[in-house]
Motif scaffolding. Structure first.
Motif, PDB file in Angstrom:
ATOM      1  N   LEU A 118       1.245  -1.352  -0.262  1.00 36.95           N
ATOM      2  CA  LEU A 118      -0.174   0.153  -0.242  1.00 36.95           C
ATOM      3  C   LEU A 118       0.858   1.258   0.135  1.00 36.95           C
ATOM      4  O   LEU A 118       1.558   1.270   0.303  1.00 36.95           O
ATOM      5  CB  LEU A 118      -0.725  -0.357   1.107  1.00 36.95           C
ATOM      6  N   PHE A 119       0.823   2.157  -0.634  1.00 40.66           N
ATOM      7  CA  PHE A 119       1.311   3.870  -1.169  1.00 40.66           C
ATOM      8  C   PHE A 119       0.562   4.420  -0.937  1.00 40.66           C
ATOM      9  O   PHE A 119      -0.697   4.434  -1.234  1.00 40.66           O
ATOM     10  CB  PHE A 119       1.099   4.187  -2.308  1.00 40.66           C
ATOM     11  N   VAL A 120       0.715   5.281   0.369  1.00 44.87           N
ATOM     12  CA  VAL A 120      -0.356   6.737   1.103  1.00 44.87           C
ATOM     13  C   VAL A 120       1.178   7.652   0.753  1.00 44.87           C
ATOM     14  O   VAL A 120       1.724   7.892   0.802  1.00 44.87           O
ATOM     15  CB  VAL A 120       0.008   6.327   2.264  1.00 44.87           C
ATOM     16  N   ALA A 121      -0.324   8.851   0.449  1.00 41.95           N
ATOM     17  CA  ALA A 121       0.611   9.962   0.385  1.00 41.95           C
ATOM     18  C   ALA A 121       0.059  11.134   1.104  1.00 41.95           C
ATOM     19  O   ALA A 121      -1.666  11.074   1.602  1.00 41.95           O
ATOM     20  CB  ALA A 121      -0.213  10.504  -0.966  1.00 41.95           C
ATOM     21  N   THR A 122       0.318  11.453   2.348  1.00 39.95           N
ATOM     22  CA  THR A 122      -1.073  12.404   3.645  1.00 39.95           C
ATOM     23  C   THR A 122       0.167  14.270   3.004  1.00 39.95           C
ATOM     24  O   THR A 122       1.601  14.303   2.622  1.00 39.95           O
ATOM     25  CB  THR A 122       0.312  12.750   4.655  1.00 39.95           C
ATOM     26  N   VAL A 123      -1.375  14.373   2.725  1.00 40.31           N
ATOM     27  CA  VAL A 123      -1.001  16.492   2.454  1.00 40.31           C
ATOM     28  C   VAL A 123      -1.278  17.299   3.179  1.00 40.31           C
ATOM     29  O   VAL A 123      -2.141  17.644   4.389  1.00 40.31           O
ATOM     30  CB  VAL A 123      -1.506  16.639   0.826  1.00 40.31           C
ATOM     31  N   GLY A 124      -0.776  18.661   3.642  1.00 42.77           N
ATOM     32  CA  GLY A 124      -0.393  19.227   4.414  1.00 42.77           C
ATOM     33  C   GLY A 124       0.259  20.647   4.110  1.00 42.77           C
ATOM     34  O   GLY A 124       1.965  20.044   3.682  1.00 42.77           O
ATOM     35  N   GLY A 125       0.494  21.755   5.036  1.00 44.53           N
ATOM     36  CA  GLY A 125       1.738  22.902   4.671  1.00 44.53           C
ATOM     37  C   GLY A 125       3.088  22.095   5.692  1.00 44.53           C
ATOM     38  O   GLY A 125       3.163  21.407   6.284  1.00 44.53           O
ATOM     39  N   PRO A 126       4.033  23.080   5.396  1.00 41.26           N
ATOM     40  CA  PRO A 126       4.640  22.438   6.648  1.00 41.26           C
ATOM     41  C   PRO A 126       4.507  22.428   8.161  1.00 41.26           C
ATOM     42  O   PRO A 126       3.861  23.264   8.640  1.00 41.26           O
ATOM     43  CB  PRO A 126       6.010  24.138   6.326  1.00 41.26           C
ATOM     44  N   GLY A 127       5.740  21.582   8.701  1.00 41.48           N
ATOM     45  CA  GLY A 127       5.229  21.691  10.619  1.00 41.48           C
ATOM     46  C   GLY A 127       3.058  21.308  10.203  1.00 41.48           C
ATOM     47  O   GLY A 127       2.933  21.499  11.616  1.00 41.48           O
ATOM     48  N   ALA A 128       3.076  20.874   9.205  1.00 44.93           N
ATOM     49  CA  ALA A 128       1.608  19.845   9.940  1.00 44.93           C
ATOM     50  C   ALA A 128       1.504  18.695  10.405  1.00 44.93           C
ATOM     51  O   ALA A 128       0.658  18.110  10.915  1.00 44.93           O
ATOM     52  CB  ALA A 128       0.477  20.279   8.841  1.00 44.93           C
ATOM     53  N   GLY A 129       2.585  17.879  10.722  1.00 43.37           N
ATOM     54  CA  GLY A 129       2.971  16.692  11.451  1.00 43.37           C
ATOM     55  C   GLY A 129       3.288  15.634  10.533  1.00 43.37           C
ATOM     56  O   GLY A 129       2.444  14.275  10.705  1.00 43.37           O
ATOM     57  N   GLU A 175       9.481  14.664   2.219  1.00 50.38           N
ATOM     58  CA  GLU A 175       8.626  15.345   1.188  1.00 50.38           C
ATOM     59  C   GLU A 175       8.925  15.534  -0.271  1.00 50.38           C
ATOM     60  O   GLU A 175       9.576  14.387  -0.712  1.00 50.38           O
ATOM     61  CB  GLU A 175       9.481  17.159   1.188  1.00 50.38           C
ATOM     62  N   GLY A 176       7.407  15.177  -0.720  1.00 51.01           N
ATOM     63  CA  GLY A 176       6.745  14.505  -2.173  1.00 51.01           C
ATOM     64  C   GLY A 176       8.024  15.343  -3.230  1.00 51.01           C
ATOM     65  O   GLY A 176       8.130  14.420  -4.361  1.00 51.01           O
ATOM     66  N   GLN A 177       8.442  16.230  -3.125  1.00 50.79           N
ATOM     67  CA  GLN A 177       9.585  16.836  -3.985  1.00 50.79           C
ATOM     68  C   GLN A 177      10.598  16.237  -4.354  1.00 50.79           C
ATOM     69  O   GLN A 177      10.493  16.279  -5.600  1.00 50.79           O
ATOM     70  CB  GLN A 177       9.516  18.433  -3.686  1.00 50.79           C
TER      71      GLN A 177
END
Length: 461
Positions: free
Chosen positions: A97-108, A183-185
């Protein structure tokens, strides 16, 4: 006056030596609404272990969604590789399973990954836990090692004793790994490198296909057979860094991810009591040769019908939903394993559908944001072009007015100094007007105020 002192945690000390709380700026939700894509309260309330995971996250000030997503991804890398799903289509399916979590810097985003180790400890000393991703070859290398094997030859001692001749061989020695990219970048940049195999390797790993490559030298050969490994992946994205991956739908990469938000508006003001780790899972210790996770007949029929309709060309599925059935199969099976069951129930499937719907909402929200930003950029560009055209038009009007004014000046110059040279007229002008001198004389001549003869300006009577 001296600057206030600070204590070791960064808080300021007042005049009495007491620590003053750092001042925080709290940004309220302007709409008072939860963003689309967060797992609903009904989902968490469905099971005690889901509530346990959420409390564990909230006790650390972390998002429940992040911890659950990362828990399922890590669990998919921890389970024995011979545990696979049998849904009635495509044979036995890997639970990678591949998971991507998205949030701003420092979002945990990273906190959820680190909390996992305390929530669900590994029982396998060979488990590669939380590895970074450097390259496609590096992913395959995580399962490789060097072992000694018998060559089939023996060495006889003087006393007649036989000792097998051994040789060192590189081969797959591990079967379980969990990878984490903070970091996804980085993922996008690694994939852009010339000759990079990362994208292809990830797509193959997501469905449990063969990894590695064969090279001329044995030390660079990596071969990890299909179905011989379990692998989970968690990637943390900021909204802007997720967009290049989402736009790569043609390769099939974003379809292989479950998407979730890193923010969690339900984290309480006061931390709840820490619930401790989850009960040990028997599925992590099973020694069976193979385990098939079965699905309810209704679900099997549903998946089969969709497959048939798609292959007949009678059902068109959006590109980003191409792996919807497979993702729900994986999530439902992992939710069952989280309950220490080897069979998927209707409730498992319903919960998996909720997670898939939430994933689609996150994904669609990011794409909508991309469209808004693209539209805003296009509008800004159009406004810039329009402003440039207005400036050019205004400049032309200003030039025309200057030429008209100087044409009258040329008529007056000729009336007072008839026969004087063009150079004399130009010299009589202010420096800012001299660039218009020739056009001004041409206009005055066209108006039949003056005529020019051998470079001299003469009044026309």
């Amino acid at each position: 006056m001296s600057e206030p002192a600070e204590d070791m945690w960064g808080g300021e000390l007042d005049g009495r030596g007491q620590v003053e709380e750092p001042k925080l700026t709290i940004v309220p939700d302007p709409d008072g609404q939860r963003p689309d894509g967060l797992l609903p309260e009904e989902f968490w309330a469905a099971r005690e272990r889901l509530q346990h995971i959420r409390r564990y996250a909230h006790a650390a000030g972390c998002s429940g969604d992040v911890l659950l997503h990362s828990c399922l991804a890590r669990l998919s890398g921890m389970i024995p590789h011979h545990i696979q799903a049998v849904s009635g289509i495509g044979g036995r399916a890997s639970l990678n399973l591949f998971v991507a979590t998205v949030g701003g810097p420092g979002a945990g985003k990273s906190t959820g990954s680190s909390l996992n180790r305390g929530l669900l400890p590994s029982v396998d000393p060979e488990f590669r836990d939380g590895l970074p991703v450097g390259s496609g070859e590096g992913i395959a290398e995580a399962f490789m090692g060097t072992v000694e094997e018998e060559t089939g030859e023996v060495r006889r001692s003087k006393g007649g004793a036989e000792t097998p001749v051994m040789r060192r061989v590189r081969k797959q020695v591990r079967h379980n790994a969990y990878f984490y990219i903070d970091e996804g970048q980085i993922l996008a940049k690694l994939g852009e490198r010339s000759g990079s195999t990362l994208g292809e390797t990830l797509r193959r790993a997501a469905v449990g296909e063969t990894l590695g490559q064969t090279n001329a030298s044995e030390e660079r050969t990596r071969y990890v057979e299909a179905g011989s490994y379990s692998l989970g992946l968690l990637v943390g994205f900021q909204p802007t860094t997720a967009l290049p991956v989402l736009s790569d739908a043609g390769t099939g990469t974003p379809q292989r991810f479950v998407w979730g938000w890193a923010e969690d508006p339900s984290i309480p003001d006061d931390p709840p009591q820490h619930p401790g780790q989850l009960p040990p899972l028997d599925c992590l210790k099973t020694q069976y040769e193979s385990v098939d996770i079965e699905f309810p007949k209704r679900v099997r029929d549903l998946l089969w019908r969709e497959r048939v309709l798609r292959n007949r060309g009678e059902l068109q599925v959006p590109e980003l939903d191409g792996h919807a059935g497979l993702i729900k199969v994986k999530v439902a099976a992992l939710l069952a394993l989280l309950e220490d069951r080897y069979g998927v129930t209707e409730e498992d499937w319903q919960l998996a559908e909720v997670m898939w719907d939430a994933s689609c909402a996150v994904r669609d929200s990011l794409l909508a944001r991309a469209r808004r930003e693209a539209e805003a950029a296009k509008q800004q560009q159009e406004e810039s072009v329009l402003k440039a055209e207005l400036r050019a038009h205004q400049a032309k009007n200003d030039d025309d007015a200057a030429v008209q004014r100087l044409a009258i000046r040329a008529r007056e110059f000729a009336r007072l100094h008839s026969g004087q040279t063009f150079g004399a007229f130009r010299k009589s002008l202010a420096s800012r007007d001299r660039a218009y001198a020739e056009r001004a004389v041409d206009l005055a001549e066209a108006q039949e105020w003056v005529f020019v003869e051998e470079g001299h300006i003469c009044i026309k009577t």
